[in-house]
Design an enzyme around this catalytic site. Sequence first.
Site, PDB file in Angstrom:
ATOM      1  N   HIS A 120     -17.351 -20.555 -94.962  1.00 43.83           N
ATOM      2  CA  HIS A 120     -18.034 -21.354 -94.117  1.00 43.83           C
ATOM      3  C   HIS A 120     -19.546 -21.741 -94.797  1.00 43.83           C
ATOM      4  O   HIS A 120     -19.849 -22.874 -95.130  1.00 43.83           O
ATOM      5  CB  HIS A 120     -18.329 -20.947 -92.485  1.00 43.83           C
ATOM      6  CG  HIS A 120     -17.121 -20.502 -91.897  1.00 43.83           C
ATOM      7  ND1 HIS A 120     -16.262 -21.438 -91.481  1.00 43.83           N
ATOM      8  CD2 HIS A 120     -16.254 -19.287 -91.652  1.00 43.83           C
ATOM      9  CE1 HIS A 120     -15.141 -21.086 -90.792  1.00 43.83           C
ATOM     10  NE2 HIS A 120     -15.215 -19.470 -90.950  1.00 43.83           N
TER      11      HIS A 120
HETATM   12  O1  RIB Z   1     -17.748 -19.909 -87.259  1.00 44.84           O
HETATM   13  C1  RIB Z   1     -18.181 -19.600 -88.527  1.00 44.84           C
HETATM   14  C2  RIB Z   1     -19.814 -19.126 -88.318  1.00 44.84           C
HETATM   15  O2  RIB Z   1     -20.031 -18.215 -87.534  1.00 44.84           O
HETATM   16  C3  RIB Z   1     -20.341 -18.447 -89.690  1.00 44.84           C
HETATM   17  O3  RIB Z   1     -21.720 -18.741 -89.923  1.00 44.84           O
HETATM   18  C4  RIB Z   1     -20.083 -17.092 -89.949  1.00 44.84           C
HETATM   19  O4  RIB Z   1     -21.077 -16.506 -90.603  1.00 44.84           O
HETATM   20  C5  RIB Z   1     -20.528 -16.905 -88.224  1.00 44.84           C
HETATM   21  O5  RIB Z   1     -21.995 -16.801 -88.243  1.00 44.84           O
END
Ligand code: RIB
Length: 313
Positions: free
Chosen positions: A242
């Site tokens: 992500h």
């Molecule tokens: O949903 C994914 C996000 O939530 C990413 O930033 C992960 O690190 C968590 O913070």
Amino acid sequence: MTRPIIIDTDPGQDDALAILLALASPEELDVRAIVAVAGNVPLPLTQKNARRLVDLSGRTDVPVYAGCPRPMVCPLRTAENVHGRSGLDGHDWPEPATPLQAQHGVDYLIEALMAADEGGITLCTLGPLTNIAMALVKEPRCARGIGEIVMMGGGFFEGGNTTPAAEFNILVDPHAAHVVFASGLKLTLLPLDVTHQALATPARIARFAALGNKTGKACAGMLSFFNRHDVEKYGEDGAPLHDPCVIASLLQPDLFAGKMVPVQIDIAPGLTLGMTVMDWWGVTGEAANCMVMNRINADGYFDLLAKRLARLP
Ligand code: RIB
Ligand code: CA
């Protein structure tokens, strides 16, 4: 011309690769500071992990601050089931050498933004938006220093990853997200709709391991740990990577595509709390307030990551 950025983060293995990518790119990005927020794990750990990453990168010129220990309204929700107890499980981390700055991260944000040229700083958010919202509430004039907020968070066609409707970063602090999305500031969002196309497959992880440096070994170990939860959950060949999408979108914008869309945050208690409600087809006639990315060149993304991480110790 380097772009001044401040990274707000809840490390988190994917945050870690985002931070390392930014610190490996000084020709393009002037990382003014890293501000930790409670999210994946509690604040004492997220700030410690941010300091560990500065140590690993060798970029000990970059200060680390601790921001808010809990969301504005909701109780803190964490994700040790995904990231492990430390938040950076998968690698054997020494205690951090980089000191934690004494100033509160929200006060640092206000001070830095008030001192910046108009629109001079890009905020890169990798976790819940608590620190950003608190800065905007405590000192609204600091908005003048914000050129753009580039966020990992939310989801629409992909739904949510923490509830069926809500993605983790937004759900942890939906009220903070509401403050940011209603701010009128220039916003770019990298939601699950794009990050779910960027999977840390075994071949991609093996490339990091083969870099031959400490950074590559640490990243391969972290991602191997990070994969176990999401591979089981999604039945895919790797976990969505992500947060580095935020930094990659600044370094190589042509890796991404999306469109301007009206986005609102559901802050009502109930099934859809924390949902990023995106008017993707323009049915409301509302003005668009956010550039939402929904396409990525995943091979190009991992290529950029491998080449930049190779630069680090
Ligand atoms: O949903 C994914 C996000 O939530 C990413 O930033 C992960 O690190 C968590 O913070
Ligand atoms: Ca994160």
